[in-house]
Design a protein around this motif. Structure first.
Motif, mmCIF file in Angstrom:
data_model
loop_
_atom_site.group_PDB
_atom_site.id
_atom_site.type_symbol
_atom_site.label_atom_id
_atom_site.label_comp_id
_atom_site.label_asym_id
_atom_site.label_seq_id
_atom_site.Cartn_x
_atom_site.Cartn_y
_atom_site.Cartn_z
ATOM 1 N N ALA A 86 0.833 -1.210 0.000
ATOM 2 C CA ALA A 86 0.000 0.000 0.000
ATOM 3 C C ALA A 86 0.863 1.253 0.000
ATOM 4 O O ALA A 86 0.607 2.200 -0.760
ATOM 5 N N ARG A 87 1.883 1.270 0.831
ATOM 6 C CA ARG A 87 2.758 2.448 0.890
ATOM 7 C C ARG A 87 3.483 2.665 -0.426
ATOM 8 O O ARG A 87 3.596 3.795 -0.901
ATOM 9 N N ALA A 88 3.951 1.600 -1.048
ATOM 10 C CA ALA A 88 4.652 1.738 -2.327
ATOM 11 C C ALA A 88 3.727 2.303 -3.400
ATOM 12 O O ALA A 88 4.120 3.204 -4.153
ATOM 13 N N MET A 89 2.508 1.776 -3.470
ATOM 14 C CA MET A 89 1.557 2.291 -4.472
ATOM 15 C C MET A 89 1.220 3.753 -4.199
ATOM 16 O O MET A 89 1.214 4.577 -5.114
ATOM 17 N N ALA A 90 0.921 4.072 -2.962
ATOM 18 C CA ALA A 90 0.531 5.441 -2.619
ATOM 19 C C ALA A 90 1.659 6.430 -2.910
ATOM 20 O O ALA A 90 1.415 7.519 -3.435
ATOM 21 N N ARG A 91 2.863 6.052 -2.591
ATOM 22 C CA ARG A 91 4.001 6.937 -2.866
ATOM 23 C C ARG A 91 4.203 7.106 -4.365
ATOM 24 O O ARG A 91 4.566 8.181 -4.834
ATOM 25 N N GLY A 92 3.948 6.049 -5.125
ATOM 26 C CA GLY A 92 4.054 6.128 -6.581
ATOM 27 C C GLY A 92 3.015 7.055 -7.182
ATOM 28 O O GLY A 92 3.302 7.796 -8.121
ATOM 29 N N TRP A 93 1.793 7.012 -6.643
ATOM 30 C CA TRP A 93 0.742 7.906 -7.136
ATOM 31 C C TRP A 93 1.039 9.340 -6.754
ATOM 32 O O TRP A 93 0.785 10.253 -7.518
ATOM 33 N N GLY A 94 1.522 9.534 -5.532
ATOM 34 C CA GLY A 94 1.862 10.870 -5.070
ATOM 35 C C GLY A 94 0.678 11.740 -4.708
ATOM 36 O O GLY A 94 0.855 12.887 -4.329
ATOM 37 N N ASP A 95 -0.529 11.230 -4.823
ATOM 38 C CA ASP A 95 -1.724 11.997 -4.479
ATOM 39 C C ASP A 95 -2.200 11.615 -3.087
ATOM 40 O O ASP A 95 -1.927 10.507 -2.612
ATOM 41 N N PRO A 96 -2.950 12.494 -2.438
ATOM 42 C CA PRO A 96 -3.523 12.137 -1.141
ATOM 43 C C PRO A 96 -4.418 10.903 -1.277
ATOM 44 O O PRO A 96 -5.088 10.727 -2.299
ATOM 45 N N VAL A 97 -4.403 10.059 -0.273
ATOM 46 C CA VAL A 97 -5.202 8.838 -0.293
ATOM 47 C C VAL A 97 -6.034 8.721 0.976
ATOM 48 O O VAL A 97 -5.721 9.330 1.991
ATOM 49 N N LEU A 98 -7.079 7.943 0.864
ATOM 50 C CA LEU A 98 -7.830 7.505 2.028
ATOM 51 C C LEU A 98 -7.253 6.144 2.377
ATOM 52 O O LEU A 98 -7.077 5.303 1.498
ATOM 53 N N VAL A 99 -6.952 5.906 3.630
ATOM 54 C CA VAL A 99 -6.274 4.666 3.995
ATOM 55 C C VAL A 99 -6.740 4.181 5.362
ATOM 56 O O VAL A 99 -7.074 4.978 6.228
ATOM 57 N N SER A 100 -6.781 2.859 5.507
ATOM 58 C CA SER A 100 -7.142 2.255 6.790
ATOM 59 C C SER A 100 -6.123 1.191 7.140
ATOM 60 O O SER A 100 -5.369 0.722 6.283
ATOM 61 N N ASP A 101 -6.086 0.824 8.405
ATOM 62 C CA ASP A 101 -5.259 -0.290 8.842
ATOM 63 C C ASP A 101 -5.969 -1.003 9.982
ATOM 64 O O ASP A 101 -7.051 -0.608 10.385
ATOM 65 N N SER A 102 -5.345 -2.031 10.483
ATOM 66 C CA SER A 102 -5.970 -2.825 11.538
ATOM 67 C C SER A 102 -5.587 -2.355 12.935
ATOM 68 O O SER A 102 -5.721 -3.094 13.897
ATOM 69 N N GLY A 103 -5.110 -1.143 13.035
ATOM 70 C CA GLY A 103 -4.747 -0.586 14.332
ATOM 71 C C GLY A 103 -3.255 -0.394 14.530
ATOM 72 O O GLY A 103 -2.808 -0.037 15.610
ATOM 73 N N SER A 104 -2.481 -0.599 13.490
ATOM 74 C CA SER A 104 -1.023 -0.495 13.603
ATOM 75 C C SER A 104 -0.525 0.949 13.660
ATOM 76 O O SER A 104 0.597 1.199 14.070
ATOM 77 N N GLY A 105 -1.335 1.881 13.195
ATOM 78 C CA GLY A 105 -0.904 3.269 13.113
ATOM 79 C C GLY A 105 -0.245 3.630 11.792
ATOM 80 O O GLY A 105 0.060 4.790 11.537
ATOM 81 N N ARG A 106 -0.043 2.637 10.929
ATOM 82 C CA ARG A 106 0.595 2.908 9.636
ATOM 83 C C ARG A 106 -0.279 3.780 8.740
ATOM 84 O O ARG A 106 0.241 4.564 7.946
ATOM 85 N N ALA A 107 -1.596 3.635 8.846
ATOM 86 C CA ALA A 107 -2.498 4.450 8.016
ATOM 87 C C ALA A 107 -2.333 5.922 8.347
ATOM 88 O O ALA A 107 -2.230 6.764 7.448
ATOM 89 N N ALA A 108 -2.289 6.252 9.621
ATOM 90 C CA ALA A 108 -2.121 7.650 10.034
ATOM 91 C C ALA A 108 -0.776 8.189 9.560
ATOM 92 O O ALA A 108 -0.684 9.329 9.097
#
Length: 101
Positions: A12-34
């Motif tokens: 997910a991080r690799a794709m989002a960084r490649g797009w470079g646009d703001p994203v909506l993201v969720s996780d299972s509580g790890s804090g990675r989404a934030a």
């Protein structure tokens, strides 16, 4: 187009960084989404909120979480794509087309 990622791990991080646009993201509580939302812009949300607000939902979580995620996003996502390893199109189709309970 607003992209939503369910899962905020390496793929997910690799794709989002490649797009470079703001994203909506969720996780299972790890804090990675934030952390990803803070880095790229966008918002860290629940799975349900991602599905309701995104034009495209990309499933980036662990394959064993498919049933749980499906229960949360069923009937809410407009378009679903997947990078889940070892998961067939049939499984994704069944999961993404479930009726809301």
């Amino acid at each position: 187009m607003q992209v939503g990622l369910i899962g905020a791990g390496n793929m997910a991080r690799a794709m989002a960084r490649g797009w470079g646009d703001p994203v909506l993201v969720s996780d299972s509580g790890s804090g990675r989404a934030a952390a990803l939302a803070a880095e790229l812009g966008g918002e860290a949300l629940s799975n349900r909120e991602v599905a309701e607000r995104a034009d495209l939902v990309v499933l980036c979580h662990k394959p064993y979480q498919l049933d749980q995620v499906s229960d949360e996003i069923a009937g809410r996502a407009k378009i679903v794509a997947s990078v889940l390893g070892g998961t067939s199109l049939e499984e994704i189709g069944r999961a993404s087309c479930r009726e809301r309970v």
